[in-house]
Design an enzyme around this catalytic site. Structure first.
Site, PDB file in Angstrom:
ATOM      1  CG  HIS A 187      -1.602   1.327   1.505  1.00 43.00           C
ATOM      2  ND1 HIS A 187      -3.157   1.307   0.977  1.00 43.00           N
ATOM      3  CD2 HIS A 187      -1.484   2.241   1.889  1.00 43.00           C
ATOM      4  CE1 HIS A 187      -3.668   2.627   1.487  1.00 43.00           C
ATOM      5  NE2 HIS A 187      -2.626   3.247   1.960  1.00 43.00           N
ATOM      6  CD  GLU A 188       1.966   3.273   3.623  1.00 42.71           C
ATOM      7  OE1 GLU A 188       2.070   4.378   3.080  1.00 42.71           O
ATOM      8  OE2 GLU A 188       0.918   3.299   4.390  1.00 42.71           O
ATOM      9  CD  GLU A 195      -4.970   6.476   2.069  1.00 44.37           C
ATOM     10  OE1 GLU A 195      -4.772   5.106   2.450  1.00 44.37           O
ATOM     11  OE2 GLU A 195      -3.985   7.163   2.151  1.00 44.37           O
ATOM     12  CG  HIS A 220       0.220   6.018  -0.567  1.00 41.69           C
ATOM     13  ND1 HIS A 220      -0.785   6.686  -1.107  1.00 41.69           N
ATOM     14  CD2 HIS A 220      -0.396   5.705   0.556  1.00 41.69           C
ATOM     15  CE1 HIS A 220      -2.010   6.614  -0.437  1.00 41.69           C
ATOM     16  NE2 HIS A 220      -1.829   5.996   0.623  1.00 41.69           N
TER      17      HIS A 220
END
Length: 293
Positions: free
Chosen positions: A140-141, A219, A144
């Site tokens: 997930h990071e 997100e 980003h």
């Protein structure tokens, strides 16, 4: 990259169109706006870009995150290897990997350059997540970073700041002139500065709503990216595990929006949240249409 540039150009176009309509309705001479626009852009973009450039330094300082240079145990070795593998899969440079003291399950990514970012995880995450769940959070990071979300947020915030500064002064000038009966000499009374301050607060609230809407949108994209890098079921399990936080976060305000876990709220408060509710994020991943957009 195209999506970031497209969003930036569309946002600027929307601001210019809206500013033009406002000036026409209020009878403002566009020739008088050039100096104001330059000043507003300097202050509007200046703050957001400086914050972006200093984001890694400030995040480390605010959280006390310790960058892993040489792994001291199997957990740190696994963190480095997982981030390296995911960064290669996402086509970005190897980020710095750090651990910070925090009881909640959380992680964040920041940095002005997608090839020189920072990915940090809390000790609470390491103690309360399985490797599969932690792998999904790291994905997930990394997503980003690969999506350029930190850069896009800075650009968007700069545009919004500029719009708030300009509109507050244009509307404030018209209101002040109407209240003073178009005082001679063209000077501004004390009431003008009070009006501008109040309008900046009001327009700033609307700007924050727009920024938080985009934050919530990114997100979903990062969740979908994490699902691609680590596996959809792992990402779902990680989000379900995040419910143990009960909407609490100890991340400092300057990096809270970049954490994987956000707060909770009802009613109007939901418009100011940087993260969508966890059930919505889980439902999006479970949907057959949950793809990176």
């Amino acid at each position: 990259m195209f999506s970031r540039i497209g969003l930036f150009l569309l946002t600027n176009l929307a601001v210019l169109v809206l500013a033009g309509l406002v000036m026409s309705l209020l009878g403002v001479n566009p020739a008088q706006m050039s100096g104001l626009l330059v000043m507003a852009a300097i202050f509007g973009f200046g703050g957001s870009l400086v914050s972006l450039l200093m984001s890694k330094f400030m995040a480390k300082r605010a959280t006390g995150a310790q960058v892993i240079t040489e792994p001291r145990n199997p957990t740190e070795r696994w963190l480095l290897e997982t981030v390296r593998r995911q960064a290669q899969a996402a086509g970005i440079g190897m980020p710095e990997v750090a651990v910070y003291e925090g009881p909640e399950i959380n992680a964040f990514a920041t940095g002005a350059n997608r090839n020189s970012a920072l990915v940090a995880v809390s000790t609470g995450l390491l103690h309360n997540m399985t490797e599969d769940e932690a792998e999904a959070v790291l994905g997930h990071e990394i997503s980003h970073v690969a999506n350029g979300d930190m850069i896009t947020m800075a650009l968007l915030q700069g545009v919004l700041n500029t719009f708030v500064i300009v509109l507050a002064r244009v509307v404030g000038g018209v209101v002040d002139s109407a209240m003073s009966g178009n005082r001679s000499g063209g000077g501004r009374g004390f009431a003008y500065y009070i009006i501008v301050f109040a309008l900046e607060m009001l327009f700033g609230l609307f700007a924050t709503m727009i920024a938080m809407w985009f934050s919530r949108h990114r997100e979903f994209r990062a969740d979908a990216g994490g699902a691609q890098l680590a596996g959809r079921q792992k990402m779902i399990a990680a989000l379900e595990r995040l419910s143990l936080n009960h909407g609490q976060s100890t991340l400092p305000a300057q990096v809270e929006a970049f954490g994987i876990a956000g707060g909770v709220g009802q009613g109007l408060r939901k418009l100011f949240l940087s993260h969508p509710p966890l059930p919505e994020r889980i439902a999006a991943l479970r949907s057959a249409n949950a793809t990176v957009v």
